[in-house]
Design a protein around this motif. Structure first.
Motif, mmCIF file in Angstrom:
data_model
loop_
_atom_site.group_PDB
_atom_site.id
_atom_site.type_symbol
_atom_site.label_atom_id
_atom_site.label_comp_id
_atom_site.label_asym_id
_atom_site.label_seq_id
_atom_site.Cartn_x
_atom_site.Cartn_y
_atom_site.Cartn_z
ATOM 1 N N GLN B 30 51.936 46.104 54.938
ATOM 2 C CA GLN B 30 52.497 46.833 53.794
ATOM 3 C C GLN B 30 51.541 47.882 53.241
ATOM 4 O O GLN B 30 51.908 48.609 52.313
ATOM 5 N N GLY B 31 50.313 47.914 53.777
ATOM 6 C CA GLY B 31 49.380 48.910 53.282
ATOM 7 C C GLY B 31 48.007 48.745 53.876
ATOM 8 O O GLY B 31 47.676 47.689 54.419
ATOM 9 N N ASP B 32 47.180 49.812 53.760
ATOM 10 C CA ASP B 32 45.806 49.774 54.276
ATOM 11 C C ASP B 32 44.779 49.871 53.164
ATOM 12 O O ASP B 32 43.572 49.918 53.427
ATOM 13 N N THR B 33 45.263 49.910 51.927
ATOM 14 C CA THR B 33 44.402 50.144 50.773
ATOM 15 C C THR B 33 44.953 49.334 49.601
ATOM 16 O O THR B 33 46.172 49.287 49.427
ATOM 17 N N GLY B 34 44.055 48.699 48.816
ATOM 18 C CA GLY B 34 44.587 47.973 47.670
ATOM 19 C C GLY B 34 43.608 47.006 47.058
ATOM 20 O O GLY B 34 42.397 47.047 47.338
ATOM 21 N N ILE B 35 44.156 46.130 46.218
ATOM 22 C CA ILE B 35 43.356 45.145 45.482
ATOM 23 C C ILE B 35 44.104 43.822 45.419
ATOM 24 O O ILE B 35 45.312 43.774 45.661
ATOM 25 N N GLY B 36 43.376 42.732 45.096
ATOM 26 C CA GLY B 36 44.013 41.428 44.989
ATOM 27 C C GLY B 36 42.990 40.355 44.697
ATOM 28 O O GLY B 36 41.874 40.643 44.231
ATOM 29 N N THR B 37 43.384 39.122 44.984
ATOM 30 C CA THR B 37 42.492 37.978 44.857
ATOM 31 C C THR B 37 42.877 36.961 45.926
ATOM 32 O O THR B 37 43.995 37.007 46.450
ATOM 33 N N LEU B 38 41.953 36.063 46.261
ATOM 34 C CA LEU B 38 42.239 35.066 47.306
ATOM 35 C C LEU B 38 42.759 33.759 46.694
ATOM 36 O O LEU B 38 42.763 33.579 45.479
ATOM 37 N N ASP B 39 43.210 32.865 47.577
ATOM 38 C CA ASP B 39 43.743 31.545 47.213
ATOM 39 C C ASP B 39 42.884 30.871 46.146
ATOM 40 O O ASP B 39 41.666 30.749 46.325
ATOM 41 N N VAL B 76 49.126 46.698 47.474
ATOM 42 C CA VAL B 76 48.639 47.565 48.550
ATOM 43 C C VAL B 76 49.557 48.766 48.748
ATOM 44 O O VAL B 76 50.735 48.743 48.364
ATOM 45 N N HIS B 77 49.006 49.800 49.359
ATOM 46 C CA HIS B 77 49.789 50.973 49.736
ATOM 47 C C HIS B 77 49.100 51.616 50.931
ATOM 48 O O HIS B 77 47.942 51.288 51.249
ATOM 49 N N PHE B 78 49.829 52.509 51.587
ATOM 50 C CA PHE B 78 49.203 53.298 52.644
ATOM 51 C C PHE B 78 48.613 54.555 52.010
ATOM 52 O O PHE B 78 49.331 55.344 51.390
ATOM 53 N N ASP B 79 47.316 54.698 52.183
ATOM 54 C CA ASP B 79 46.566 55.771 51.539
ATOM 55 C C ASP B 79 47.049 57.134 52.040
ATOM 56 O O ASP B 79 46.894 57.462 53.219
ATOM 57 N N ALA B 80 47.634 57.916 51.149
ATOM 58 C CA ALA B 80 48.127 59.263 51.480
ATOM 59 C C ALA B 80 48.200 60.057 50.180
ATOM 60 O O ALA B 80 49.274 60.302 49.644
ATOM 61 N N PRO B 81 47.030 60.431 49.659
ATOM 62 C CA PRO B 81 46.987 61.048 48.331
ATOM 63 C C PRO B 81 47.841 62.301 48.243
ATOM 64 O O PRO B 81 47.900 63.092 49.190
#
Lengths: 237, 237
Positions: B30-39, B76-81
């Motif tokens: 769903q994307g190559d760039t982003g943020i989150g947290t693990l289990d 997430v997103h695919f980086d394409a500014p």
């Protein structure tokens, strides 16, 4: 994967953005079933098997065939029910209670009932012209219609509480009679025996009209927003 | 069409649902760039050019290479500014003011800065174990780290006010240093001269773990929800 696609938000309508920003043709690529309203909050739209119908505020029902027809707000999905459930003595008030075991609270779901309704009570938003008022002020003065012993289809959505604002939390359902003569946004209904098609979505796609300058410059009164959406779109919980 | 994909919601974390429900492999589709947290809310994840990094609460940065690693929440997103903007004397506090002409208030957007930061202040969520606490109680006791004159990348999102609950309204950004030794959830930063890549989305895709029974049975304290999200995820407006 099962997806509910929504163009626009109820917050936008509260923010006086009622101009159409998606075409029927574009919307149909995202689903064959759903609900919405036309440019200027012109009536109540119901989409069944890919056909688009509009209840206009004089009570007349139109079959919308022009693919360039614009909508400011609509929710659609491809009809593929995950459960078919029999309902007895179902009303808008007891719908959530009857669906308790389906555990809908945290998810987006579609409901579709087809059958005979002993009572159907709808309202229909009247078309507005620019400069647009708030959704709330429109909602305070909308024609209502009632029918007894009418055959037709109920279609609409359940949305989780945290999405109140983008959409209406709880239920938001529309009706279209089998003879295509009676339709609208449901305020109440009752049916003795109907089958309900339930579809639970794992994706909620929120599409926004980012190229519309009026939308980009919109300001919202957050204090009144949730109360306004509840008063105007009236989601039963 | 440009899409921001989010798995899980901040409301879920507030509702003590911190178990991982999507794999790194699924997220990368769903994307190559982003943020989150693990289990278990285990640290701060930053995804750059398809590579997944985790800042863990002792300050160490790990390169996550197991595609089966689970996350409860990620965007997430695919980086394409769509725009590359020069920033002077930018801080977290003045970021929105510097971007005023971009009219972000009603839309979802990604920001990516790469360059030298005169100051970087982050916090890192410590891993929790079941039965999970609320996000808010975790946020009250999180290690913080600071660095001066550090080269790296800031990545994160702006979300409109009406999506506070599903996500954090305002900015939610993470940092990763070029040497992959320093990372976290940004509390503050400053940079004299950096180029910012801005990407505005027309679709926000909210993916929910509908097959997880704990999520389906979750109850939320709505009165504390928004205050809790603001206190714990701290979106700058």
């Amino acid at each position: 994967m099962s997806r509910l696609y929504q163009h626009g938000t109820l917050a936008m309508l509260m923010g006086k953005q009622m101009q159409g920003t998606i075409t029927v043709a574009e919307l149909r690529q995202q689903g064959d079933t759903g609900i919405g309203t036309l440019d200027g909050l012109d009536g109540e739209v119901i989409i069944l098997a890919g056909e688009v119908y509009q209840a206009q505020s004089d009570g007349q029902v139109n079959h919308i065939t022009d693919p360039d027809t614009l909508l400011p707000f609509a929710s659609v999905h491809f009809d593929a029910p995950t459960q078919k459930l029999p309902f007895s003595s179902v009303t808008f008030s007891n719908l959530s209670a009857q669906l308790k075991t389906a555990q809908l609270q945290q998810v987006f779901a579609a409901i579709k009932f087809h059958g005979d309704f002993s009572h159907m009570h709808v309202r229909i938003a009247p078309k507005q012209v620019p400069p647009y008022p708030s959704l709330l002020s429109v909602a305070e003065n909308q024609p209502e219609f009632e029918a007894e012993n009418i055959s037709g289809t109920v279609v609409g959505y359940f949305a989780p509480q945290i999405f109140n604002g983008p959409t209406a939390a709880g239920w938001h359902v529309h009706f279209l009679s089998d003879d295509r003569q009676f339709a609208g946004h449901i305020l109440d209904f009752s049916a003795e025996q109907v089958t309900g098609d339930l579809q639970i979505f794992d994706e909620f796609v929120q599409h926004l009209p980012i190229d519309n300058p009026d939308f980009r410059q919109m300001t919202l009164d957050f204090d009144g927003l949730i109360a306004g959406i509840e008063a105007s779109e009236g989601g039963r919980k």
